[in-house]
Design a protein around this motif. Structure first.
Motif, short mmCIF file in Angstrom:
data_model
loop_
_atom_site.label_atom_id
_atom_site.label_comp_id
_atom_site.label_asym_id
_atom_site.label_seq_id
_atom_site.Cartn_x
_atom_site.Cartn_y
_atom_site.Cartn_z
N PHE A 151 8.20 -5.07 -5.83
CA PHE A 151 7.70 -4.29 -4.72
C PHE A 151 8.74 -4.23 -3.61
CE2 PHE A 151 4.17 -6.18 -7.00
CZ PHE A 151 3.47 -5.03 -7.34
N ARG A 152 8.99 -3.01 -3.13
CA ARG A 152 10.06 -2.78 -2.18
C ARG A 152 9.56 -2.74 -0.74
NH1 ARG A 152 14.48 -0.56 -5.16
NH2 ARG A 152 14.70 -2.00 -6.92
N SER A 153 8.62 -1.86 -0.47
CA SER A 153 8.20 -1.71 0.93
C SER A 153 6.94 -0.87 1.02
CB SER A 153 9.30 -1.03 1.75
OG SER A 153 9.53 0.29 1.27
N ILE A 154 6.28 -0.96 2.15
CA ILE A 154 5.21 -0.02 2.46
C ILE A 154 5.85 1.19 3.11
CG2 ILE A 154 3.26 0.42 3.99
CD1 ILE A 154 2.18 -2.24 3.35
N ASP A 155 5.59 2.34 2.56
CA ASP A 155 6.25 3.56 3.00
C ASP A 155 5.57 4.16 4.22
OD1 ASP A 155 8.25 5.47 2.72
OD2 ASP A 155 6.94 6.83 1.62
#
Length: 349
Positions: A151-155
């Motif tokens: 998981f990278r980020s909340i956009d």
């Protein structure tokens, strides 16, 4: 219903749920009447192992149910070889399986919140045991590759148009099999008490289709590459078998000269060709779905090489036990070749 679909459903829903636990790290301070505040409460509930607080901001029943349905939809829609009648039949079967599967997943979620692990269960005697459903989910996640998500980020967090009671939280994640980011769309809704809750992932079926599409492409690539390797080496073996017959027809097993020629053919051509074939198969990228087929093919190479070596040995020692062992290995190869053919047929569809 195939075990692949049955187990895949469990794995897919489990991953869908686990995505939430990444969202909680991204928002720390927000207004109490906002979706951001719900994410903040999520973080606190996991950190404090507070199931009551967690259930106040996550509609677990609805999340698990909708994720289950989305995963089934993605699996079925991705298989273009299915008739509509078969699709309807599978949907009916999955609905019968839905209740026990989703109940098992809810236990897993409760365990995660309370103990920090899907697999931990307190049996009342301070002992750790493992629920079969949780063990299956863990194993399936590994086997299916759905645990290959970073998981990278909340956009973004956006209110839906024409609604002040629904919001979408977009979460970027990287899936190593598709080698690109996918943006999950989590739905939040405000309930009658004006509390925002996570209720579903509205594009989860799209994620399932994308992963399945990439897996299909990887499997097709494997089948094409290995078919080329096998076709080439089968040609060499057929030519060697013709040479074997020619040597026998022009000579006799009772003559040392004939046996020496056959021994040389076995060691220098047939045995070496099976060794080369095995190495070339090892150099091919093997997707998870093709591992059973790859294992059979490697075993065929090993047995065929051993058989050729034993036939070559028999040309020198002339012992019945040696040729008997060689024949046994050839029989095992024939059985494995039949299994290989069945697997290739299934994977090609």
């Amino acid at each position: 219903m195939s075990s692949r679909i049955k187990y895949g459903i469990i794995a897919g829903v489990t991953v869908a749920v686990s995505i939430i636990f990444v969202m909680i790290n991204c928002f720390l301070n927000s207004r109490t009447d906002s979706p951001e505040y719900t994410i903040k409460i999520l973080r606190e509930s996991i950190h404090d192992h507070d199931k009551v607080k967690f259930n106040s901001v996550v509609d677990v029943d609805r999340l698990v149910s909708t994720s289950f349905d989305s995963f089934v939809e993605g699996m079925i829609d991705d298989d273009h070889s299915m008739s509509e009648e078969l699709k309807d039949h599978i949907v009916q079967i999955t609905q019968m399986l839905k209740l026990p599967m989703t109940e098992g997943l809810k236990i897993a979620i409760a365990n995660y919140v309370e103990y920090g692990s899907f697999e931990y269960i307190n049996d009342g005697n301070s002992k750790n045991t493992q629920d079969p459903n949780l063990m299956a989910a863990s194993e399936i996640l590994e086997r299916t590759g759905l645990n290959r998500i970073n998981f990278r980020s909340i956009d973004s967090i956006k209110m839906l148009k024409d609604s002040d009671r629904q919001a979408v939280v977009t979460v970027k994640a990287y899936q190593s099999e598709i080698a690109e980011e996918f943006t999950f769309e989590f739905m939040l809704e405000k309930n009658s008490n004006d509390m925002w809750r996570v209720v579903s992932i509205r594009n989860f079926s799209n994620f399932v289709k994308l992963v399945n599409k990439m897996r299909r492409e990887q499997l097709d690539k494997y089948l094409d590459e290995t078919d080329s390797i096998i076709t080439k080496h089968d040609r060499t073996i057929r030519e060697a078998e013709k040479k074997y017959s020619s040597i026998l027809s022009s000579g006799s097993l009772g003559k040392d000269e004939t046996r020496e020629s056959l021994k040389k053919l076995m060691n220098d051509v047939i045995k070496k060709d099976w060794e080369t074939r095995k190495q070339e198969l090892f150099n091919v990228d093997v997707p998870k779905a093709a591992e059973p087929l790859q294992n059979i093919r490697i075993k065929i190479c090993d047995l065929s090489r051993e058989s050729a070596e034993l036939y070559a040995k028999w040309m020198s020692d002339k012992k019945a036990a040696t040729v008997k062992e060689a024949d046994e290995k050839r029989k095992q190869v024939q059985i494995l070749l039949s299994e290989e053919k069945i697997l290739v047929s299934r994977m090609s569809k």
